[in-house]
Scaffold this motif. Structure first.
Motif, short mmCIF file in Angstrom:
data_model
loop_
_atom_site.label_atom_id
_atom_site.label_comp_id
_atom_site.label_asym_id
_atom_site.label_seq_id
_atom_site.Cartn_x
_atom_site.Cartn_y
_atom_site.Cartn_z
N VAL A 164 0.74 -1.19 0.06
CA VAL A 164 -0.11 -0.07 0.00
C VAL A 164 0.82 1.45 -0.07
N GLU A 165 1.95 1.32 0.61
CA GLU A 165 2.83 2.33 0.56
C GLU A 165 3.47 2.59 -0.69
N TYR A 166 4.14 1.69 -1.11
CA TYR A 166 4.61 1.98 -2.25
C TYR A 166 3.61 2.23 -3.59
N GLU A 167 2.45 1.82 -3.57
CA GLU A 167 1.53 1.92 -4.54
C GLU A 167 0.89 3.47 -4.22
N ASP A 168 0.59 3.81 -3.02
CA ASP A 168 0.44 5.44 -2.88
C ASP A 168 1.55 6.10 -3.24
N LYS A 169 2.63 6.12 -2.93
CA LYS A 169 3.47 6.91 -3.52
C LYS A 169 3.48 7.03 -5.09
N VAL A 170 3.61 5.88 -5.62
CA VAL A 170 3.63 5.60 -7.15
C VAL A 170 2.17 6.50 -7.84
N ALA A 171 1.25 6.35 -6.95
CA ALA A 171 0.03 7.06 -7.49
C ALA A 171 0.17 8.55 -7.29
N LEU A 172 0.79 9.16 -6.23
CA LEU A 172 1.01 10.40 -6.10
C LEU A 172 2.05 11.12 -6.95
N GLN A 173 3.06 10.27 -7.51
CA GLN A 173 4.11 10.57 -8.41
C GLN A 173 3.21 10.76 -9.75
N ARG A 174 2.42 9.73 -10.20
CA ARG A 174 1.73 9.72 -11.09
C ARG A 174 0.80 11.00 -11.42
N HIS A 175 0.24 11.28 -10.13
CA HIS A 175 -0.93 12.43 -10.35
C HIS A 175 -0.14 13.97 -10.08
N SER A 176 1.14 13.76 -9.67
CA SER A 176 1.80 15.23 -9.49
C SER A 176 2.15 15.76 -10.91
N MET A 177 2.20 15.08 -11.78
CA MET A 177 2.88 15.67 -13.10
C MET A 177 1.51 16.40 -13.91
N TRP A 178 0.55 15.59 -13.73
CA TRP A 178 -0.78 16.20 -14.58
C TRP A 178 -1.47 17.25 -13.58
N SER A 179 -1.37 17.12 -12.50
CA SER A 179 -2.04 18.21 -11.63
C SER A 179 -1.19 19.50 -11.72
N SER A 180 0.21 19.36 -11.96
CA SER A 180 1.04 20.72 -12.31
C SER A 180 0.77 21.06 -13.53
N ILE A 181 0.73 20.38 -14.74
CA ILE A 181 0.08 20.84 -15.83
C ILE A 181 -1.17 21.32 -16.12
N ALA A 182 -2.17 20.68 -15.32
CA ALA A 182 -3.60 21.47 -15.12
C ALA A 182 -3.69 22.50 -14.55
N ALA A 183 -2.95 22.62 -13.41
CA ALA A 183 -2.84 23.90 -12.66
C ALA A 183 -2.02 25.12 -13.43
N ASP A 184 -1.16 24.67 -14.13
CA ASP A 184 -0.29 25.78 -14.99
C ASP A 184 -1.26 26.30 -16.11
N ILE A 185 -1.88 25.38 -16.72
CA ILE A 185 -2.64 25.81 -17.91
C ILE A 185 -4.00 26.48 -17.52
N PHE A 186 -4.45 26.05 -16.27
CA PHE A 186 -5.58 26.97 -15.86
C PHE A 186 -5.10 28.50 -15.37
N LEU A 187 -3.98 28.49 -14.84
CA LEU A 187 -3.50 29.79 -14.61
C LEU A 187 -3.11 30.63 -15.82
N GLY A 188 -2.62 30.01 -16.93
CA GLY A 188 -2.33 30.61 -18.25
C GLY A 188 -3.61 30.81 -18.98
N ASN A 189 -4.65 30.07 -18.68
CA ASN A 189 -6.05 30.54 -19.34
C ASN A 189 -6.30 31.75 -18.79
#
Length: 541
Positions: A164-189
């Motif tokens: 569970v620990e490894y899986e949760d960290k991998v999921a956070l790593q997976r979500h960190s990139m698209w969330s950063s792109i989404a927040a950046d694009i929202f601010l850019g819009n």
């Protein structure tokens, strides 16, 4: 025989897990009950096992069976209902659409990258890349983040799914990139739409601001320095020469700015469109580079006066060593003694006197343009810090911390539910108490409370990270370039006239290597990544 029973909530994906990471900001509240003596004795004992293995087993116990159950369920379900078929068709259609769109972007990025690689062979392209280095670095980071999204979404194997620990960290790593792109694009819009709506007003505001800075600060400041600034009596001939050189440079740049001002409206619209398409960091980086281009005359004059000032300081230092009978040894990097002849002392005195008397005149011009150049550098540095903060902010972690704080454990603690001790320190009765215990608490009860403890029941809990403990580690890379040695060298460079202010840079995310794979393979990679998301475990309630 003594017995020790531990109750704990089984770790579940997307819910919580246990971790031995110590907590610095979280402190468990002290209980009103006095801790028994056996707890203090327990803290002095050596651990007879590795608690990391125990926590690893706890995190894997409830999750290890889930991949096997999913695999067996996939084999056992031979018939599909109409809902399942529609669900599968929708996922397949979504995977094909996103894969096709991503492949189109991939082909565009590859074509642009090849054009850039061919253009580097020309010196003009190299000069443009150096001038717009900040924009190029941010564009490279954003393009790599867009290209690597199918790699990030790939499943990491059964080894990660069973923990569970490894899986949760991998999921956070997976979500960190698209969330950063989404927040950046929202601010850019937000910024891009505002610029498009008020492009004319923004253009006129910036042109007026540039004209006011040129007339009210640069020209007025140079004329003020050619007189008697702050009551200092300067050399009239030298101030006249330096002032005329500065005014001519400012006038030349103002003329060039006037001829190119008509294209500024298109630059503002290009910034707005780039912010809408690629996020707010790219137009912010391009704005920083445009500030460097627009202040080229200030940086040139600062370089000119810093060259005169530093040469004058070095000459005065060398002549001062001459009077003291010393010389600098550049090979051994030290000061050696040397016997000068009388003629050398006379010539040194004749040169030292005018250089020393002209130093205040040179210094006031150097200080004036150093203040202007430092102000411009501070504005660009502030923009770079904002860009780095946008890249480094863990948006997904902050959201999950607000929703489910149990997903961010930081150490463990035990809540004593029942304790039967045949001793005067702890009477034979039940009581409830909460306090932090060391890792040795899970030892055999014969070693823990020999001859005194019969039954001990406790509940295992997790300390939780604070928002500062969660976010601050991500901002360490931003200020990695602001070390004490760099600040000292920058301050020393300002005093001696050396141009070292460019060493202050805000840290950006590490750029990923450019991906070059066939288009068909990339399409299949994107398609399989979307289908992998369908197989990921659902969020636990």
């Amino acid at each position: 025989m003594s017995t020790y029973v531990v109750f704990y909530d089984p770790p579940l994906y997307n819910h919580h897990y246990f971790s031995l990471q110590p907590s610095n900001s979280y402190e468990q509240e002290n209980s009103s009950f006095k801790k028994p003596k056996w707890v203090d004795e327990l803290q002095q004992k050596e651990s007879s096992f590795d608690l990391d293995t125990v926590i690893l087993a706890i995190n894997c116990a409830a999750a290890a069976k889930r991949p096997l159950e999913r695999h067996l369920h996939a084999k056992s379900s031979l018939q599909f209902s109409i809902v399942d078929r529609c669900y599968s068709f929708m996922w397949s259609l979504l995977a094909v659409s996103i894969a096709s769109l991503s492949t189109l972007f991939y082909m565009t990025f590859q074509f642009s990258y090849k054009l850039h690689s061919l253009g580097l062979q020309l010196w003009t392209s190299d000069v443009v890349s150096k001038i717009f280095m900040t924009s190029y670095n941010n564009a490279h980071i954003r393009c790599c983040q867009i290209l690597y999204w199918p790699i990030i979404l790939q499943e990491r194997g059964v080894g990660f799914l069973s923990n569970v620990e490894y899986e949760d960290k991998v999921a956070l790593q997976r979500h960190s990139m698209w969330s950063s792109i989404a927040a950046d694009i929202f601010l850019g819009n937000v910024v891009g739409v505002a610029l498009l709506c008020y492009a004319d007003s923004a253009c006129s505001l910036i042109v007026n601001l540039a004209r006011d800075v040129t007339n009210n600060i640069l020209r007025t400041g140079c004329v003020w320095l050619m007189g008697v600034p702050a009551g200092f009596k300067l050399n009239i001939e030298l101030t006249g020469v330096l002032g005329i050189v500065s005014l001519n440079a400012i006038q030349i740049w103002s003329t060039v700015w006037f001829f190119f001002s008509f294209i500024f409206i298109y630059v503002v619209k290009a910034l707005a469109i780039s912010g809408i398409l690629f996020g707010g960091t790219l137009p912010a980086a391009f704005t920083s580079d445009l500030i460097s281009v627009a202040s080229c005359h200030v940086s040139t004059l600062h370089w000119f006066f810093s060259l005169i000032y530093s040469s004058q300081i070095q000459a005065l230092a060398a002549l001062w060593r001459l009077f003291r009978g010393q010389k600098q040894n550049p090979l051994r990097k030290r000061i050696d003694s040397y016997d000068y002849i009388v003629k050398q002392h006379v010539v040194g005195s004749l040169i030292f006197t005018p250089l020393l008397l002209l130093l205040p005149t040179t210094s006031v011009f150097y200080v004036f343009f150093t203040i202007l150049n430092t102000s411009i550098s501070f504005i660009k540095l502030l923009i770079e810090v904002i860009i780095s903060a946008i890249h480094a902010t863990p948006y997904a972690k902050i959201y999950l911390w607000l929703v489910k704080r149990k997903r961010f454990p930081s150490g463990i603690w035990f809540e004593i539910i029942s304790c039967h001790i045949n001793s005067t320190d702890c009477p034979d009765k039940n009581f409830s108490e909460s306090f932090d215990l060391p890792t040795k608490i899970l030892e055999r009860s014969e070693e823990v409370v020999v001859g005194r403890s019969s039954v001990l029941v406790s509940c295992l809990h997790s300390n939780l990270m604070g928002i500062g403990e969660l976010v601050l580690p991500h901002y360490r890379n931003i200020f990695s370039g602001f070390s004490q040695s760099v600040l000292a060298s920058t301050f020393h460079g300002v005093l001696t006239g050396t141009r070292t202010t460019s060493t202050l840079k805000a840290g950006l995310p590490s750029p990923l290597p450019w991906m070059c794979i066939p288009y068909r393979k990339y399409w299949h990679l994107c398609h399989d990544s979307i289908l992998t998301c369908r197989q990921l475990p659902p969020c636990a309630s």
